[in-house]
Write a protein that holds these residues in place. Structure first.
Motif, PDB file in Angstrom:
ATOM      1  N   SER A 158      -0.298 -17.950  -1.095  1.00 31.77           N
ATOM      2  CA  SER A 158      -0.036 -17.002  -1.781  1.00 31.77           C
ATOM      3  C   SER A 158      -0.882 -16.369  -2.370  1.00 31.77           C
ATOM      4  CB  SER A 158      -0.190 -17.644  -3.242  1.00 31.77           C
ATOM      5  OG  SER A 158       1.474 -19.157  -3.151  1.00 31.77           O
ATOM      6  N   VAL A 159      -0.982 -15.171  -2.814  1.00 27.26           N
ATOM      7  CA  VAL A 159      -1.614 -14.055  -3.359  1.00 27.26           C
ATOM      8  C   VAL A 159      -1.608 -13.543  -4.548  1.00 27.26           C
ATOM      9  CG1 VAL A 159      -2.284 -14.164  -0.997  1.00 27.26           C
ATOM     10  CG2 VAL A 159      -0.461 -12.893  -1.675  1.00 27.26           C
ATOM     11  N   GLU A 160      -2.931 -12.679  -5.340  1.00 31.09           N
ATOM     12  CA  GLU A 160      -2.562 -12.194  -6.175  1.00 31.09           C
ATOM     13  C   GLU A 160      -2.889 -10.961  -5.651  1.00 31.09           C
ATOM     14  OE1 GLU A 160      -1.667 -13.141  -9.661  1.00 31.09           O
ATOM     15  OE2 GLU A 160      -2.771 -15.445  -9.162  1.00 31.09           O
ATOM     16  N   ILE A 161      -2.668  -9.860  -6.027  1.00 32.17           N
ATOM     17  CA  ILE A 161      -2.256  -8.238  -5.562  1.00 32.17           C
ATOM     18  C   ILE A 161      -3.025  -7.636  -7.065  1.00 32.17           C
ATOM     19  CG2 ILE A 161      -1.028  -6.572  -4.651  1.00 32.17           C
ATOM     20  CD1 ILE A 161       0.589  -9.343  -4.081  1.00 32.17           C
ATOM     21  N   ASP A 162      -4.437  -7.505  -6.280  1.00 32.62           N
ATOM     22  CA  ASP A 162      -4.879  -6.023  -7.454  1.00 32.62           C
ATOM     23  C   ASP A 162      -4.920  -5.320  -6.931  1.00 32.62           C
ATOM     24  OD1 ASP A 162      -5.923  -8.157  -8.637  1.00 32.62           O
ATOM     25  OD2 ASP A 162      -7.495  -8.385  -7.571  1.00 32.62           O
ATOM     26  N   ILE A 163      -4.919  -4.049  -7.816  1.00 27.92           N
ATOM     27  CA  ILE A 163      -4.911  -2.533  -7.077  1.00 27.92           C
ATOM     28  C   ILE A 163      -6.316  -1.807  -7.664  1.00 27.92           C
ATOM     29  CG2 ILE A 163      -2.322  -2.049  -7.028  1.00 27.92           C
ATOM     30  CD1 ILE A 163      -2.885  -0.622  -9.410  1.00 27.92           C
ATOM     31  N   LEU A 164      -6.743  -0.942  -6.945  1.00 23.17           N
ATOM     32  CA  LEU A 164      -7.505  -0.059  -7.480  1.00 23.17           C
ATOM     33  C   LEU A 164      -7.407   1.158  -8.548  1.00 23.17           C
ATOM     34  CD1 LEU A 164     -11.062   0.054  -7.066  1.00 23.17           C
ATOM     35  CD2 LEU A 164     -11.838   1.574  -5.588  1.00 23.17           C
ATOM     36  N   HIS A 165      -7.747   0.817  -9.469  1.00 25.04           N
ATOM     37  CA  HIS A 165      -7.361   1.875 -10.526  1.00 25.04           C
ATOM     38  C   HIS A 165      -8.596   2.766 -10.958  1.00 25.04           C
ATOM     39  CE1 HIS A 165      -4.764   3.583 -13.579  1.00 25.04           C
ATOM     40  NE2 HIS A 165      -5.210   3.172 -14.742  1.00 25.04           N
ATOM     41  N   LYS A 166      -8.262   4.122 -11.030  1.00 24.27           N
ATOM     42  CA  LYS A 166      -8.814   5.256 -11.466  1.00 24.27           C
ATOM     43  C   LYS A 166      -9.024   5.494 -13.037  1.00 24.27           C
ATOM     44  CE  LYS A 166     -10.038   7.124  -7.311  1.00 24.27           C
ATOM     45  NZ  LYS A 166     -10.019   7.676  -5.617  1.00 24.27           N
ATOM     46  N   SER A 167      -9.114   5.335 -14.010  1.00 20.83           N
ATOM     47  CA  SER A 167      -9.328   6.277 -14.999  1.00 20.83           C
ATOM     48  C   SER A 167     -10.294   7.373 -15.587  1.00 20.83           C
ATOM     49  CB  SER A 167      -8.783   4.641 -16.409  1.00 20.83           C
ATOM     50  OG  SER A 167      -9.698   4.190 -16.619  1.00 20.83           O
ATOM     51  N   ALA A 168      -9.996   7.281 -17.033  1.00 19.48           N
ATOM     52  CA  ALA A 168     -11.382   7.776 -17.836  1.00 19.48           C
ATOM     53  C   ALA A 168     -12.045   6.540 -18.000  1.00 19.48           C
ATOM     54  CB  ALA A 168     -10.525   8.617 -19.010  1.00 19.48           C
ATOM     55  N   LYS A 169     -12.102   5.854 -17.632  1.00 15.65           N
ATOM     56  CA  LYS A 169     -13.274   4.527 -17.921  1.00 15.65           C
ATOM     57  C   LYS A 169     -14.183   4.473 -16.775  1.00 15.65           C
ATOM     58  CE  LYS A 169     -10.549   2.097 -21.773  1.00 15.65           C
ATOM     59  NZ  LYS A 169     -10.145   0.923 -22.086  1.00 15.65           N
ATOM     60  N   GLY A 170     -13.058   4.730 -15.377  1.00 15.34           N
ATOM     61  CA  GLY A 170     -13.589   4.640 -13.925  1.00 15.34           C
ATOM     62  C   GLY A 170     -13.211   4.194 -13.486  1.00 15.34           C
ATOM     63  N   GLU A 171     -13.350   3.125 -12.302  1.00 13.04           N
ATOM     64  CA  GLU A 171     -12.377   2.613 -11.123  1.00 13.04           C
ATOM     65  C   GLU A 171     -12.537   0.644 -11.783  1.00 13.04           C
ATOM     66  OE1 GLU A 171     -12.560   5.222  -7.276  1.00 13.04           O
ATOM     67  OE2 GLU A 171     -13.588   3.633  -7.145  1.00 13.04           O
ATOM     68  N   GLU A 172     -11.433   0.503 -11.824  1.00 12.13           N
ATOM     69  CA  GLU A 172     -11.969  -0.942 -11.725  1.00 12.13           C
ATOM     70  C   GLU A 172     -10.042  -1.975 -11.271  1.00 12.13           C
ATOM     71  OE1 GLU A 172     -10.933  -2.644 -15.972  1.00 12.13           O
ATOM     72  OE2 GLU A 172      -9.541  -0.850 -16.430  1.00 12.13           O
ATOM     73  N   TRP A 173     -10.682  -2.706 -11.062  1.00  9.75           N
ATOM     74  CA  TRP A 173      -9.618  -4.264  -9.820  1.00  9.75           C
ATOM     75  C   TRP A 173      -8.718  -4.621 -11.139  1.00  9.75           C
ATOM     76  CZ3 TRP A 173      -8.262  -3.638  -5.132  1.00  9.75           C
ATOM     77  CH2 TRP A 173      -9.600  -3.275  -4.281  1.00  9.75           C
ATOM     78  N   GLU A 216       0.539  -1.435  -0.199  1.00 11.03           N
ATOM     79  CA  GLU A 216      -0.005   0.114   0.051  1.00 11.03           C
ATOM     80  C   GLU A 216       1.205   1.280   0.271  1.00 11.03           C
ATOM     81  OE1 GLU A 216      -3.898  -1.420   2.276  1.00 11.03           O
ATOM     82  OE2 GLU A 216      -2.649  -1.042   3.360  1.00 11.03           O
ATOM     83  N   THR A 217       1.589   0.774   0.605  1.00 17.17           N
ATOM     84  CA  THR A 217       2.747   2.350   0.995  1.00 17.17           C
ATOM     85  C   THR A 217       3.307   2.770  -0.035  1.00 17.17           C
ATOM     86  OG1 THR A 217       3.258   1.784   3.351  1.00 17.17           O
ATOM     87  CG2 THR A 217       4.990   3.431   2.103  1.00 17.17           C
ATOM     88  N   PHE A 218       4.169   1.482  -0.874  1.00 18.25           N
ATOM     89  CA  PHE A 218       4.623   1.718  -2.682  1.00 18.25           C
ATOM     90  C   PHE A 218       3.349   2.020  -3.846  1.00 18.25           C
ATOM     91  CE2 PHE A 218       5.515  -0.250  -6.478  1.00 18.25           C
ATOM     92  CZ  PHE A 218       6.669   0.420  -7.047  1.00 18.25           C
ATOM     93  N   PHE A 219       2.966   1.482  -3.762  1.00 19.29           N
ATOM     94  CA  PHE A 219       1.944   2.191  -4.772  1.00 19.29           C
ATOM     95  C   PHE A 219       1.535   3.285  -5.096  1.00 19.29           C
ATOM     96  CE2 PHE A 219       0.598  -2.414  -4.859  1.00 19.29           C
ATOM     97  CZ  PHE A 219       1.337  -3.144  -6.148  1.00 19.29           C
ATOM     98  N   SER A 220       0.652   3.570  -3.543  1.00 24.90           N
ATOM     99  CA  SER A 220       0.531   5.414  -3.380  1.00 24.90           C
ATOM    100  C   SER A 220       2.032   6.285  -3.421  1.00 24.90           C
ATOM    101  CB  SER A 220       0.268   5.440  -1.661  1.00 24.90           C
ATOM    102  OG  SER A 220      -0.808   4.535  -1.262  1.00 24.90           O
ATOM    103  N   LYS A 221       2.865   5.618  -3.255  1.00 24.90           N
ATOM    104  CA  LYS A 221       3.951   6.663  -3.576  1.00 24.90           C
ATOM    105  C   LYS A 221       4.405   6.504  -5.212  1.00 24.90           C
ATOM    106  CE  LYS A 221       6.281   6.794   0.622  1.00 24.90           C
ATOM    107  NZ  LYS A 221       6.561   7.954   0.871  1.00 24.90           N
ATOM    108  N   PHE A 222       4.675   5.265  -5.750  1.00 26.54           N
ATOM    109  CA  PHE A 222       4.562   5.302  -7.113  1.00 26.54           C
ATOM    110  C   PHE A 222       3.401   6.196  -7.605  1.00 26.54           C
ATOM    111  CE2 PHE A 222       4.524   2.942 -11.080  1.00 26.54           C
ATOM    112  CZ  PHE A 222       6.152   3.111 -11.354  1.00 26.54           C
ATOM    113  N   PHE A 223       1.889   6.117  -7.238  1.00 33.51           N
ATOM    114  CA  PHE A 223       1.516   6.807  -8.003  1.00 33.51           C
ATOM    115  C   PHE A 223       0.737   7.860  -8.089  1.00 33.51           C
ATOM    116  CE2 PHE A 223       0.322   1.485  -9.126  1.00 33.51           C
ATOM    117  CZ  PHE A 223       0.484   1.470 -10.786  1.00 33.51           C
ATOM    118  N   GLY A 224       1.147   8.157  -6.979  1.00 37.62           N
ATOM    119  CA  GLY A 224       0.911   9.674  -6.141  1.00 37.62           C
ATOM    120  C   GLY A 224       0.059   9.745  -5.904  1.00 37.62           C
TER     121      GLY A 224
END
Length: 237
Positions: free
Chosen positions: A162-177, A136-144
């Motif tokens: 083991s885990v697969e790791i998703d982020i909630l991405h915001k773009s012009a299309k909206g939010e998606e994992w 969470e710390t890394f992604f917040s700093k990398f994506f600002g």
């Protein structure tokens, strides 16, 4: 542009080189050290030491560039973790960015040569919760910005669970994992192979593609652009 202007034209760092420096800086501030290893790797470090079964599909010719019977072009940067652990005692915190190679068809989302960043933590108190907070710390700093992440059950030979790791991405299309990383608790067999007692120590590991992170951050739709040599692309960064 005349010849003199061409000779005086300013050079640019490749966006992947810029990203690696940025990633190293972010993790350095979190107490991680940089580690590196050979791109031409032995079968032992690329597969055996990481608990990859002899009959695992990733060893097949269609997935791996075999140089001879015992050497491959590394398919991930995870072998560096084992090499590092062999010569050091916990606590350990390392980040491993570098090239990896897969024998697969090239398209907009896949390349035969790409860059990964992997992380390893072996220390008292290492848990999946610590892994989640680290990312969470890394992604917040990398994506600002604050980036929500989620874990889904996964399977990798070198981590358990083991885990697969998703982020909630915001773009012009909206939010998606979007799936970006894989990770989990380091498998006891991997610790043992590296000379670390799994009864006394535990750790977590994570990894993912650097080009993928850049594609998300800058909304790039074709991974092949990173290796095209087209200055119109690289000078944008």
């Amino acid at each position: 542009m005349n010849e003199k202007e061409r000779q005086n034209e300013k050079g640019y760092s490749h966006p992947i080189s810029q990203a690696i420096r940025e990633i190293n800086t972010i993790f350095f501030d979190m107490g991680f050290s940089f580690a590196d290893g050979p791109e031409l790797e032995t079968e032992y470090y690329n597969f055996d030491s990481l608990n990859v079964p002899k009959d695992h599909p990733s060893r097949d010719m269609q997935d791996t560039f075999w140089i001879d019977d015992t050497h491959v072009m590394r398919t991930h940067t995870s072998p560096v973790q084992v090499r590092y652990m062999e010569h050091r005692e916990p606590p350990l915190r390392i980040i491993v960015p570098g090239k990896a190679f897969r024998n697969e068809a090239t398209d907009a989302t896949h390349e035969a040569e790409f860059h990964q960043v992997e992380g390893l933590v072996v220390e008292e108190g290492a848990t999946l919760a610590t892994l989640k907070k680290t990312l969470e710390t890394f992604f917040s700093k990398f994506f600002g910005r604050d980036v929500p992440i989620r874990f889904r059950p996964g399977h990798f030979p070198f981590t358990e669970p083991s885990v697969e790791i998703d982020i909630l991405h915001k773009s012009a299309k909206g939010e998606e994992w979007l799936e970006v990383f894989g990770g989990g608790m380091v498998h006891p067999v991997v610790l043992k192979n590296a000379g670390i007692d799994p009864e006394k120590h535990r750790g977590f590991a994570f990894g993912g593609g650097i080009e993928r992170l850049l594609m998300i951050r800058h909304e790039i739709d074709d991974i092949r652009l990173f290796h095209s040599g087209d200055l119109r692309f690289t000078t944008q960064f």
